[in-house]
Design a protein around this motif. Structure first.
Motif, PDB file in Angstrom:
ATOM      1  N   GLN A  34       0.866  -1.181  -0.077  1.00  0.00           N
ATOM      2  CA  GLN A  34       0.140   0.054  -0.044  1.00  0.00           C
ATOM      3  C   GLN A  34       0.732   1.148  -0.077  1.00  0.00           C
ATOM      4  O   GLN A  34       1.872   1.348   0.515  1.00  0.00           O
ATOM      5  CB  GLN A  34      -0.831   0.025   1.341  1.00  0.00           C
TER       6      GLN A  34
ATOM      7  N   TYR B 172       4.745   5.091  -7.064  1.00  0.00           N
ATOM      8  CA  TYR B 172       4.642   3.802  -7.255  1.00  0.00           C
ATOM      9  C   TYR B 172       5.775   2.889  -6.704  1.00  0.00           C
ATOM     10  O   TYR B 172       6.780   3.449  -6.330  1.00  0.00           O
ATOM     11  CB  TYR B 172       4.569   3.210  -8.699  1.00  0.00           C
TER      12      TYR B 172
ATOM     13  N   ASN C 275       2.687  -1.437  -7.894  1.00  0.00           N
ATOM     14  CA  ASN C 275       1.544  -1.037  -6.932  1.00  0.00           C
ATOM     15  C   ASN C 275       1.489   0.424  -7.107  1.00  0.00           C
ATOM     16  O   ASN C 275       2.555   1.075  -7.027  1.00  0.00           O
ATOM     17  CB  ASN C 275       1.890  -1.362  -5.454  1.00  0.00           C
TER      18      ASN C 275
END
Length: 114
Positions: free
Chosen positions: A2, A95, A103
Motif C-alpha cells: 500500500q 509507485y 503498486n
C-alpha cells in the motif's frame, strides 16, 4: 503493498514542493520506487525513479530541478521539486515495483500557478 502519498498543493511559478510516499505491507528489499505524473487527457509518464540500491532516473524535463530520494528504513520515497513551472501542473502518482509487479498510490495534485 500500500502506498500513501502526500505533499501536493498549489505553488507559484519558481516555487518548491516536496512530495512524500510511504509504502507499507509486503515490502521486498530489492525494489524500485518513484513518481509518475499525468496531464489531463494524457498518459501517465515517468518523472523520477530510485532503486533500493540507490540508482536514480529522471525525465529530461525535470533534470536539474527535481530530486528523488529514499529512506529505505521507512520505505518512503520523496520528490523534491524546485523551480516549478506551470507545465509541471499534473496529478503525481507514486509507485512501487518489485518482481511481483507494480503498486500505485493515490494521485496527489500539484498546481503551479500565480
Amino acid at each position: 503493498v500500500q502506498l500513501q502519498a502526500s505533499g501536493g498543493g498549489l505553488v507559484q511559478p519558481g516555487g518548491s514542493l516536496r512530495l512524500s510516499c510511504a509504502a507499507s505491507g509486503s515490502i521486498l528489499s530489492n525494489n524500485v520506487m518513484g513518481w509518475y505524473r499525468q496531464f489531463p487527457g494524457k498518459q501517465r509518464d515517468l518523472v523520477a525513479s530510485a532503486t533500493s540500491e540507490g540508482s536514480t532516473n529522471y525525465a529530461d524535463s525535470v533534470k536539474g530541478r527535481f530530486t528523488i530520494s529514499r529512506d529505505n528504513a521507512d520505505n518512503t520515497v520523496y520528490l523534491r521539486m524546485n523551480s516549478l513551472k506551470p507545465e509541471d501542473t499534473a496529478i503525481y502518482y507514486c509507485y512501487y515495483f518489485d518482481w511481483r509487479g507494480d503498486n500505485w498510490g493515490q494521485g496527489t495534485l500539484v498546481t503551479v500557478s500565480s
